[in-house]
Design a protein around this motif. Structure first.
Motif, PDB file in Angstrom:
ATOM      1  N   TYR A   1       0.854  -1.184   0.000  1.00 17.79           N
ATOM      2  CA  TYR A   1       0.000   0.000   0.000  1.00 17.79           C
ATOM      3  C   TYR A   1       0.892   1.238   0.000  1.00 17.79           C
ATOM      4  N   LYS A   2       0.451   2.224  -0.728  1.00 11.76           N
ATOM      5  CA  LYS A   2       1.213   3.484  -0.724  1.00 11.76           C
ATOM      6  C   LYS A   2       0.264   4.646  -0.973  1.00 11.76           C
ATOM      7  N   LEU A   3       0.740   5.844  -0.611  1.00 11.53           N
ATOM      8  CA  LEU A   3      -0.008   7.069  -0.879  1.00 11.53           C
ATOM      9  C   LEU A   3       0.229   7.500  -2.321  1.00 11.53           C
ATOM     10  N   SER A   4      -0.778   8.143  -2.903  1.00 11.80           N
ATOM     11  CA  SER A   4      -0.659   8.622  -4.286  1.00 11.80           C
ATOM     12  C   SER A   4       0.176   9.889  -4.387  1.00 11.80           C
ATOM     13  N   VAL A   5       0.511  10.481  -3.254  1.00 12.26           N
ATOM     14  CA  VAL A   5       1.273  11.736  -3.247  1.00 12.26           C
ATOM     15  C   VAL A   5       2.686  11.461  -2.753  1.00 12.26           C
ATOM     16  N   GLU A   6       3.626  12.218  -3.285  1.00 11.69           N
ATOM     17  CA  GLU A   6       5.011  12.078  -2.855  1.00 11.69           C
ATOM     18  C   GLU A   6       5.184  12.738  -1.490  1.00 11.69           C
ATOM     19  N   PRO A   7       5.793  12.030  -0.542  1.00  9.69           N
ATOM     20  CA  PRO A   7       5.862  12.548   0.830  1.00  9.69           C
ATOM     21  C   PRO A   7       6.615  13.865   0.984  1.00  9.69           C
ATOM     22  N   ASN A   8       7.577  14.138   0.103  1.00  6.97           N
ATOM     23  CA  ASN A   8       8.386  15.353   0.247  1.00  6.97           C
ATOM     24  C   ASN A   8       7.887  16.516  -0.603  1.00  6.97           C
ATOM     25  N   THR A   9       6.707  16.351  -1.195  1.00  3.44           N
ATOM     26  CA  THR A   9       6.112  17.463  -1.942  1.00  3.44           C
ATOM     27  C   THR A   9       5.114  18.194  -1.053  1.00  3.44           C
TER      28      THR A   9
ATOM     29  N   ALA B   1      -6.834  19.668  -0.919  1.00  3.49           N
ATOM     30  CA  ALA B   1      -5.846  18.788  -1.547  1.00  3.49           C
ATOM     31  C   ALA B   1      -6.319  17.340  -1.425  1.00  3.49           C
ATOM     32  N   THR B   2      -6.281  16.618  -2.532  1.00  7.88           N
ATOM     33  CA  THR B   2      -6.777  15.244  -2.573  1.00  7.88           C
ATOM     34  C   THR B   2      -5.620  14.248  -2.570  1.00  7.88           C
ATOM     35  N   TYR B   3      -5.806  13.164  -1.843  1.00 15.05           N
ATOM     36  CA  TYR B   3      -4.832  12.076  -1.880  1.00 15.05           C
ATOM     37  C   TYR B   3      -5.573  10.741  -1.931  1.00 15.05           C
TER      38      TYR B   3
END
Length: 300
Positions: free
Chosen positions: A100-108, A115-117
């Motif tokens: 599983y992962k987030l669709s957003v880059e963590p360092n952005t 804001a949608t994720y």
């Protein structure tokens, strides 16, 4: 219909399809030990992959840790949300392992606003790739900016409340936005009264921000600007003194007084004009000394 054809048709079905049936006819590929045909019908029941946390459907409330409930623009995703890694996937009764992962880059950093994720799943066997587990949003506030270095220009009294404001630079813009947010507008300043004074507080308006990243910021006008209003210097241009009968004194009466400066000028009540002849003797075109005492503190 061949096995491959049936599999292709199954693969093309929507996960929401209902009442699907596939007719088939099997005939031996070569004559020999087998003959005849076999016909039938396949009833298809679609079972979608489901994601759960315990006995509940996976959601942002139970699968995501919110680190910052009130993020401001400039906050990284990694400092706003994180996965709890407690979601499980099943197709029917079969567990499906994967990542599983987030669709957003963590360092952005997300833009200000909504804001949608998403949380995405990829199975270890490669059958599921980037499947959406859940979608959620966070509200990101605009980053406050201030104006530093603004100053009001010292000027003499002019009976108005307006002052000139110059200079000023933005403070608080992220480094990555340095070329995309610009201080603009025409700054103006006002004081509460027009009178002479030192370090009078100035209310500043008119500074604005522009640029492709400016929607992520909110600008406050400077509140630390002061101004010195100095006295207006006056020069007597002409004085008219009344003629009089001899009375043994040098006292003279000023009937009219004008200044070389333009408006504003003090009202007659704002000054006291006195005059004296050079001597008390009778004479024409006698020299007169005129003295003006200003009662209005705004003039000198």
């Amino acid at each position: 219909m061949t096995k491959d054809a049936i599999q292709a048709k199954l693969a093309a079905l929507s996960t929401e399809a209902t009442g699907v049936k596939i007719d088939y006819t099997f005939t031996p590929a070569a004559e020999g030990n087998y003959g005849g045909t076999k016909t039938g019908e396949i009833a298809v029941t679609m079972i979608d992959i489901e994601f759960k946390v315990g006995d509940e459907a996976a959601s942002a409330a139970n699968a995501v840790t919110v680190k910052n409930n009130a993020p401001v623009y400039g906050t990284k995703w990694a400092d706003i949300i994180a996965l709890k890694n407690n979601v499980s996937a099943k197709v029917g009764d079969k567990k499906v392992d994967g990542t599983y992962k987030l669709s957003v880059e963590p360092n952005t950093t997300p833009n200000a606003g909504t804001a949608t994720y998403k949380v995405l799943f990829t199975s270890n066997d490669g059958k599921y790739t980037g499947v959406e587990v859940l979608t959620s949003t966070v509200n990101v506030s605009k980053k406050p900016l201030t104006v530093v270095g603004a100053r009001a220009v010292t000027r003499p009294y002019d009976a108005t409340n307006d002052v000139e404001v110059t200079d000023g630079a933005l403070d608080g813009v992220l480094t990555k936005d340095a070329d995309n947010v610009t201080l603009s507008g025409t700054a103006t300043g006002t004081i509460t009264d027009a009178n002479v004074g030192a370090k009078k507080a100035v209310t500043v308006e008119g500074y604005e921000i522009t640029g492709i990243a400016s929607d992520n910021y909110t600008l406050s006008q400077p509140t630390d600007v002061t101004v010195d209003i100095t006295k207006k210097e006056l020069t007597i241009a002409n004085a008219t003194v009344a003629s009089k009968l001899y009375d043994g004194t040098t006292k003279a009466t000023v009937t009219d007084l004008s200044f070389t400066e333009t408006l504003p000028l003090p009202y007659q009540a704002g000054y006291t004009a006195t005059a004296e002849f050079a001597d008390a003797a009778v004479g024409n075109a006698k020299d007169v000394t005129v003295k003006v005492v200003l009662n209005d503190k705004n003039y000198n």
